[in-house]
Design a protein around this motif. Structure first.
Motif, PDB file in Angstrom:
ATOM      1  N   PRO A 189       6.101  14.167  -2.934  1.00 15.02           N
ATOM      2  CA  PRO A 189       5.019  13.192  -3.099  1.00 15.02           C
ATOM      3  C   PRO A 189       4.532  13.153  -4.545  1.00 15.02           C
ATOM      4  O   PRO A 189       4.569  14.166  -5.258  1.00 15.02           O
ATOM      5  N   GLU A 190       4.078  12.003  -4.967  1.00 12.82           N
ATOM      6  CA  GLU A 190       3.397  11.880  -6.247  1.00 12.82           C
ATOM      7  C   GLU A 190       1.957  12.386  -6.082  1.00 12.82           C
ATOM      8  O   GLU A 190       1.444  12.482  -4.965  1.00 12.82           O
ATOM      9  N   VAL A 191       1.323  12.693  -7.193  1.00 12.02           N
ATOM     10  CA  VAL A 191      -0.110  12.962  -7.156  1.00 12.02           C
ATOM     11  C   VAL A 191      -0.807  11.605  -7.262  1.00 12.02           C
ATOM     12  O   VAL A 191      -0.689  10.911  -8.271  1.00 12.02           O
TER      13      VAL A 191
ATOM     14  N   MET B  87       0.837  -1.195   0.000  1.00 12.03           N
ATOM     15  CA  MET B  87       0.000   0.000   0.000  1.00 12.03           C
ATOM     16  C   MET B  87       0.877   1.252   0.000  1.00 12.03           C
ATOM     17  O   MET B  87       1.955   1.254   0.589  1.00 12.03           O
ATOM     18  N   LYS B  88       0.392   2.282  -0.652  1.00  4.82           N
ATOM     19  CA  LYS B  88       1.095   3.563  -0.700  1.00  4.82           C
ATOM     20  C   LYS B  88       0.199   4.624  -0.063  1.00  4.82           C
ATOM     21  O   LYS B  88      -0.947   4.785  -0.464  1.00  4.82           O
ATOM     22  N   LEU B  89       0.728   5.340   0.936  1.00  6.67           N
ATOM     23  CA  LEU B  89      -0.080   6.295   1.690  1.00  6.67           C
ATOM     24  C   LEU B  89      -0.088   7.669   1.032  1.00  6.67           C
ATOM     25  O   LEU B  89       0.950   8.212   0.653  1.00  6.67           O
ATOM     26  N   ALA B  90      -1.293   8.223   0.920  1.00  4.31           N
ATOM     27  CA  ALA B  90      -1.506   9.601   0.479  1.00  4.31           C
ATOM     28  C   ALA B  90      -2.497  10.252   1.440  1.00  4.31           C
ATOM     29  O   ALA B  90      -3.051   9.596   2.321  1.00  4.31           O
ATOM     30  N   PHE B  91      -2.705  11.546   1.276  1.00  3.90           N
ATOM     31  CA  PHE B  91      -3.825  12.184   1.978  1.00  3.90           C
ATOM     32  C   PHE B  91      -4.422  13.240   1.079  1.00  3.90           C
ATOM     33  O   PHE B  91      -3.773  13.745   0.158  1.00  3.90           O
ATOM     34  N   SER B  92      -5.683  13.548   1.337  1.00  2.66           N
ATOM     35  CA  SER B  92      -6.421  14.492   0.503  1.00  2.66           C
ATOM     36  C   SER B  92      -6.270  15.917   1.009  1.00  2.66           C
ATOM     37  O   SER B  92      -6.320  16.164   2.227  1.00  2.66           O
TER      38      SER B  92
ATOM     39  N   GLY C 143       5.796  11.625   5.823  1.00  3.34           N
ATOM     40  CA  GLY C 143       6.162  10.403   5.121  1.00  3.34           C
ATOM     41  C   GLY C 143       5.113   9.858   4.182  1.00  3.34           C
ATOM     42  O   GLY C 143       5.021   8.644   3.979  1.00  3.34           O
ATOM     43  N   CYS C 144       4.321  10.737   3.597  1.00  5.58           N
ATOM     44  CA  CYS C 144       3.300  10.301   2.640  1.00  5.58           C
ATOM     45  C   CYS C 144       3.900  10.236   1.240  1.00  5.58           C
ATOM     46  O   CYS C 144       4.498  11.202   0.768  1.00  5.58           O
ATOM     47  N   ALA C 145       3.686   9.124   0.576  1.00  9.86           N
ATOM     48  CA  ALA C 145       4.211   8.975  -0.782  1.00  9.86           C
ATOM     49  C   ALA C 145       3.407   9.755  -1.800  1.00  9.86           C
ATOM     50  O   ALA C 145       3.891  10.049  -2.891  1.00  9.86           O
ATOM     51  N   GLY C 146       2.162  10.085  -1.448  1.00  7.87           N
ATOM     52  CA  GLY C 146       1.298  10.747  -2.410  1.00  7.87           C
ATOM     53  C   GLY C 146       0.433  11.828  -1.811  1.00  7.87           C
ATOM     54  O   GLY C 146       0.315  11.967  -0.587  1.00  7.87           O
TER      55      GLY C 146
ATOM     56  N   GLY D 105       0.309  14.914 -14.249  1.00 10.11           N
ATOM     57  CA  GLY D 105       0.912  13.620 -13.981  1.00 10.11           C
ATOM     58  C   GLY D 105       0.133  12.773 -12.985  1.00 10.11           C
ATOM     59  O   GLY D 105       0.701  11.883 -12.352  1.00 10.11           O
ATOM     60  N   ALA D 106      -1.163  13.024 -12.874  1.00 11.49           N
ATOM     61  CA  ALA D 106      -2.010  12.237 -11.971  1.00 11.49           C
ATOM     62  C   ALA D 106      -2.515  11.004 -12.702  1.00 11.49           C
ATOM     63  O   ALA D 106      -2.930  11.090 -13.857  1.00 11.49           O
ATOM     64  N   PRO D 107      -2.544   9.845 -12.038  1.00 10.65           N
ATOM     65  CA  PRO D 107      -2.967   8.618 -12.720  1.00 10.65           C
ATOM     66  C   PRO D 107      -4.470   8.410 -12.771  1.00 10.65           C
ATOM     67  O   PRO D 107      -4.938   7.503 -13.463  1.00 10.65           O
ATOM     68  N   ALA D 108      -5.244   9.245 -12.038  1.00 19.75           N
ATOM     69  CA  ALA D 108      -6.674   8.984 -11.941  1.00 19.75           C
ATOM     70  C   ALA D 108      -7.429  10.238 -11.550  1.00 19.75           C
ATOM     71  O   ALA D 108      -6.875  11.162 -10.956  1.00 19.75           O
TER      72      ALA D 108
END
Length: 259
Positions: free
Chosen positions: A65-67, A1-6, A26-29, A100-103
Protein backbone atom coordinates in the motif's frame (compact mmCIF):
# COMPACT_ATOMS: atom_id res chain seq x y z
CA UNK A 1 -11.60 6.75 -5.37
CA UNK A 2 -8.66 5.00 -3.72
CA UNK A 3 -9.32 3.08 -0.49
CA UNK A 4 -7.08 3.39 2.57
CA UNK A 5 -7.59 2.83 6.28
CA UNK A 6 -6.16 4.48 9.36
CA UNK A 7 -3.88 2.71 11.81
CA UNK A 8 -6.10 4.30 14.47
CA UNK A 9 -8.14 1.13 14.00
CA UNK A 10 -5.31 -1.21 15.01
CA UNK A 11 -4.28 -0.22 18.56
CA UNK A 12 -1.43 -2.24 20.00
CA UNK A 13 -0.40 -3.59 16.60
CA UNK A 14 2.63 -2.57 14.64
CA UNK A 15 3.22 -1.26 11.17
CA UNK A 16 3.99 -4.70 9.67
CA UNK A 17 0.56 -5.94 10.79
CA UNK A 18 -1.13 -2.85 9.36
CA UNK A 19 0.63 -3.26 6.01
CA UNK A 20 -0.32 -6.94 5.90
CA UNK A 21 -3.96 -6.07 6.64
CA UNK A 22 -4.01 -3.46 3.88
CA UNK A 23 -2.66 -6.00 1.40
CA UNK A 24 -5.09 -8.74 2.51
CA UNK A 25 -8.15 -6.52 2.21
CA UNK A 26 -7.21 -4.85 -1.05
CA UNK A 27 -6.50 -1.38 0.29
CA UNK A 28 -4.39 0.79 -1.98
CA UNK A 29 -3.27 2.97 0.90
CA UNK A 30 -2.56 3.22 4.59
CA UNK A 31 -3.15 6.31 6.72
CA UNK A 32 -0.50 6.39 9.42
CA UNK A 33 -1.49 7.80 12.81
CA UNK A 34 1.39 9.80 14.25
CA UNK A 35 1.88 8.68 17.83
CA UNK A 36 4.59 6.87 19.84
CA UNK A 37 2.16 3.96 20.26
CA UNK A 38 2.16 3.32 16.51
CA UNK A 39 5.92 3.58 16.05
CA UNK A 40 5.54 6.41 13.54
CA UNK A 41 6.05 9.99 14.71
CA UNK A 42 8.22 13.04 14.04
CA UNK A 43 10.64 12.17 16.84
CA UNK A 44 12.01 9.10 15.04
CA UNK A 45 15.75 8.98 14.47
CA UNK A 46 17.09 8.63 10.91
CA UNK A 47 17.69 4.94 11.56
CA UNK A 48 14.14 4.36 12.75
CA UNK A 49 12.78 6.24 9.76
CA UNK A 50 14.77 3.98 7.50
CA UNK A 51 13.20 0.95 9.20
CA UNK A 52 9.71 2.38 8.67
CA UNK A 53 10.49 2.96 4.99
CA UNK A 54 11.73 -0.63 4.72
CA UNK A 55 8.52 -2.01 6.20
CA UNK A 56 6.46 0.11 3.83
CA UNK A 57 8.53 -0.93 0.83
CA UNK A 58 8.55 -4.65 1.57
CA UNK A 59 10.38 -7.11 -0.63
CA UNK A 60 10.79 -6.66 -4.35
CA UNK A 61 7.82 -7.76 -6.43
CA UNK A 62 5.25 -7.68 -3.63
CA UNK A 63 2.23 -5.38 -3.79
CA UNK A 64 2.38 -2.77 -1.04
CA UNK A 65 0.00 0.00 0.00
CA UNK A 66 0.98 3.61 -0.50
CA UNK A 67 0.96 5.99 2.44
CA UNK A 68 -2.22 7.99 1.83
CA UNK A 69 -1.50 10.54 4.59
CA UNK A 70 0.05 11.03 7.98
CA UNK A 71 -2.65 11.65 10.58
CA UNK A 72 -1.03 14.27 12.78
CA UNK A 73 -2.39 16.13 15.78
CA UNK A 74 -1.14 19.67 15.27
CA UNK A 75 -3.93 22.14 16.10
CA UNK A 76 -3.54 24.79 13.47
CA UNK A 77 -5.93 27.38 14.91
CA UNK A 78 -5.31 26.79 18.62
CA UNK A 79 -4.76 29.74 20.93
CA UNK A 80 -1.19 30.64 21.81
CA UNK A 81 2.03 31.63 20.06
CA UNK A 82 2.60 30.60 16.48
CA UNK A 83 6.14 29.28 16.78
CA UNK A 84 5.50 25.95 18.58
CA UNK A 85 2.61 25.12 16.27
CA UNK A 86 4.51 25.95 13.10
CA UNK A 87 7.57 24.06 14.33
CA UNK A 88 5.52 20.94 15.08
CA UNK A 89 3.84 21.13 11.69
CA UNK A 90 7.18 21.54 9.94
CA UNK A 91 8.44 18.44 11.75
CA UNK A 92 5.41 16.43 10.58
CA UNK A 93 5.83 17.71 7.02
CA UNK A 94 9.50 16.68 7.04
CA UNK A 95 8.53 13.20 8.24
CA UNK A 96 5.92 12.94 5.48
CA UNK A 97 8.54 13.82 2.89
CA UNK A 98 10.87 11.17 4.37
CA UNK A 99 8.17 8.50 4.18
CA UNK A 100 6.74 9.45 0.81
CA UNK A 101 3.40 10.61 2.21
CA UNK A 102 1.55 13.22 0.12
CA UNK A 103 -0.19 14.95 3.03
CA UNK A 104 -0.34 15.61 6.77
CA UNK A 105 -3.67 15.84 8.58
CA UNK A 106 -4.13 18.63 11.13
CA UNK A 107 -7.01 19.55 13.44
CA UNK A 108 -8.35 23.11 13.77
CA UNK A 109 -8.06 23.04 17.57
CA UNK A 110 -9.67 26.47 17.79
CA UNK A 111 -11.94 28.77 15.84
CA UNK A 112 -9.55 31.65 15.09
CA UNK A 113 -9.55 31.77 11.31
CA UNK A 114 -6.79 34.34 10.96
CA UNK A 115 -4.48 32.44 13.33
CA UNK A 116 -4.96 29.21 11.41
CA UNK A 117 -4.56 30.94 8.06
CA UNK A 118 -1.36 32.66 9.17
CA UNK A 119 0.17 29.36 10.27
CA UNK A 120 -0.78 27.64 7.03
CA UNK A 121 0.89 30.45 5.09
CA UNK A 122 3.98 30.04 7.27
CA UNK A 123 4.53 26.49 5.96
CA UNK A 124 3.33 27.06 2.40
CA UNK A 125 6.77 27.27 0.86
CA UNK A 126 7.89 24.08 2.61
CA UNK A 127 4.77 22.31 1.32
CA UNK A 128 5.45 23.37 -2.24
CA UNK A 129 9.13 22.40 -2.03
CA UNK A 130 8.42 19.00 -0.49
CA UNK A 131 5.24 18.18 -2.39
CA UNK A 132 3.38 17.52 0.89
CA UNK A 133 0.07 19.25 1.59
CA UNK A 134 -1.57 20.12 4.91
CA UNK A 135 -5.10 18.72 5.21
CA UNK A 136 -7.40 20.51 7.66
CA UNK A 137 -10.01 18.09 9.00
CA UNK A 138 -13.63 19.00 9.66
CA UNK A 139 -13.21 18.50 13.39
CA UNK A 140 -13.50 20.00 16.91
CA UNK A 141 -13.94 23.81 16.81
CA UNK A 142 -14.37 23.82 13.01
CA UNK A 143 -16.48 20.71 12.45
CA UNK A 144 -18.29 21.86 9.32
CA UNK A 145 -17.32 22.34 5.73
CA UNK A 146 -18.35 25.97 6.03
CA UNK A 147 -15.86 26.57 8.85
CA UNK A 148 -12.93 24.75 7.23
CA UNK A 149 -13.73 26.38 3.89
CA UNK A 150 -13.51 29.84 5.49
CA UNK A 151 -10.12 28.96 6.98
CA UNK A 152 -8.72 27.72 3.69
CA UNK A 153 -10.14 30.67 1.77
CA UNK A 154 -8.45 33.02 4.25
CA UNK A 155 -5.13 31.18 3.98
CA UNK A 156 -5.13 31.46 0.20
CA UNK A 157 -2.52 28.73 -0.35
CA UNK A 158 -4.39 26.01 -2.31
CA UNK A 159 -1.16 24.38 -3.45
CA UNK A 160 -0.11 23.89 0.17
CA UNK A 161 -3.35 23.22 2.06
CA UNK A 162 -6.63 21.43 1.43
CA UNK A 163 -9.63 20.01 3.23
CA UNK A 164 -10.19 16.61 4.78
CA UNK A 165 -13.90 15.81 4.96
CA UNK A 166 -14.62 13.50 7.89
CA UNK A 167 -18.19 12.55 6.99
CA UNK A 168 -19.27 12.21 10.63
CA UNK A 169 -18.58 15.62 12.11
CA UNK A 170 -20.32 18.06 9.74
CA UNK A 171 -23.41 15.87 9.71
CA UNK A 172 -23.62 15.57 13.48
CA UNK A 173 -23.32 19.36 13.73
CA UNK A 174 -26.31 19.85 11.44
CA UNK A 175 -24.63 20.46 8.08
CA UNK A 176 -26.12 18.43 5.23
CA UNK A 177 -23.58 16.54 3.06
CA UNK A 178 -24.42 18.62 -0.01
CA UNK A 179 -23.74 21.77 2.02
CA UNK A 180 -20.41 20.37 3.19
CA UNK A 181 -19.29 19.53 -0.32
CA UNK A 182 -20.36 22.93 -1.65
CA UNK A 183 -18.49 24.71 1.14
CA UNK A 184 -15.33 22.73 0.42
CA UNK A 185 -15.49 23.29 -3.34
CA UNK A 186 -11.99 23.75 -4.67
CA UNK A 187 -10.45 22.57 -1.39
CA UNK A 188 -11.50 18.93 -0.98
CA UNK A 189 -8.47 16.64 -1.08
CA UNK A 190 -9.25 13.66 1.18
CA UNK A 191 -12.25 11.91 2.72
CA UNK A 192 -12.57 9.85 5.89
CA UNK A 193 -15.55 7.50 6.03
CA UNK A 194 -17.11 5.87 9.06
CA UNK A 195 -20.48 5.14 10.59
CA UNK A 196 -21.68 5.82 14.12
CA UNK A 197 -24.75 5.04 16.20
CA UNK A 198 -26.19 8.55 15.88
CA UNK A 199 -25.34 12.24 15.91
CA UNK A 200 -25.45 12.12 19.69
CA UNK A 201 -23.70 8.76 20.16
CA UNK A 202 -20.51 8.56 18.10
CA UNK A 203 -19.72 4.95 19.00
CA UNK A 204 -18.40 3.35 15.79
CA UNK A 205 -20.58 0.77 14.06
CA UNK A 206 -20.14 -1.13 10.78
CA UNK A 207 -20.89 0.71 7.56
CA UNK A 208 -24.64 1.27 7.04
CA UNK A 209 -25.45 0.12 10.60
CA UNK A 210 -25.66 3.63 12.07
CA UNK A 211 -26.97 7.07 11.29
CA UNK A 212 -24.31 8.69 9.08
CA UNK A 213 -25.80 9.36 5.60
CA UNK A 214 -23.18 7.26 3.81
CA UNK A 215 -25.12 6.77 0.59
CA UNK A 216 -25.84 10.46 0.24
CA UNK A 217 -22.16 11.24 0.77
CA UNK A 218 -21.19 8.58 -1.73
CA UNK A 219 -23.49 9.90 -4.44
CA UNK A 220 -22.08 13.38 -3.95
CA UNK A 221 -18.53 12.04 -4.23
CA UNK A 222 -18.97 10.17 -7.50
CA UNK A 223 -16.07 11.20 -9.68
CA UNK A 224 -13.81 12.05 -6.73
CA UNK A 225 -10.41 10.63 -7.55
CA UNK A 226 -8.64 11.08 -4.24
CA UNK A 227 -8.13 8.98 -1.14
CA UNK A 228 -11.05 7.67 0.89
CA UNK A 229 -9.87 6.36 4.24
CA UNK A 230 -11.77 4.23 6.73
CA UNK A 231 -11.23 5.81 10.13
CA UNK A 232 -12.26 3.01 12.49
CA UNK A 233 -11.71 4.49 15.94
CA UNK A 234 -10.92 1.33 17.87
CA UNK A 235 -8.14 3.18 19.72
CA UNK A 236 -10.82 5.29 21.43
CA UNK A 237 -13.49 2.55 21.53
CA UNK A 238 -11.56 -0.64 22.35
CA UNK A 239 -14.72 -2.72 22.73
CA UNK A 240 -15.70 -2.45 19.05
CA UNK A 241 -14.92 -5.09 16.43
CA UNK A 242 -11.48 -5.40 14.83
CA UNK A 243 -10.94 -3.28 11.74
CA UNK A 244 -10.71 -6.45 9.65
CA UNK A 245 -14.46 -6.93 10.16
CA UNK A 246 -15.22 -3.39 8.95
CA UNK A 247 -12.94 -3.16 5.92
CA UNK A 248 -15.18 -5.22 3.61
CA UNK A 249 -17.96 -2.67 4.09
CA UNK A 250 -15.59 0.21 3.36
CA UNK A 251 -14.37 -1.57 0.25
CA UNK A 252 -17.98 -2.09 -0.86
CA UNK A 253 -18.76 1.61 -0.30
CA UNK A 254 -15.80 2.71 -2.45
CA UNK A 255 -16.66 0.21 -5.18
CA UNK A 256 -20.33 1.26 -5.20
CA UNK A 257 -19.64 4.96 -5.58
CA UNK A 258 -16.64 4.68 -7.88
CA UNK A 259 -18.76 3.02 -10.57
Amino acid sequence: MKLAFSTLGMPGQGLPEAVATAVEYGCAGLELRLHPDTGVHAGLSPARRAKVRAVLAGSSGTARPEVSALAGYVRIAAAGPDEPVVRALRDDLALAADLGAPAVRVFPGGDDVETGARRLRAVANLCVESGVRVLVETHDAMPTGAAVGRLLDAAGVPGAAGALWDVLHPWRHGEEPAETLAALAGHLAYVQIKDAVSAADTTPVPMWAGGVPLDECGELLRGFGGWVSLEWERTWYPHVAPVEEILPGAREWVARFSA
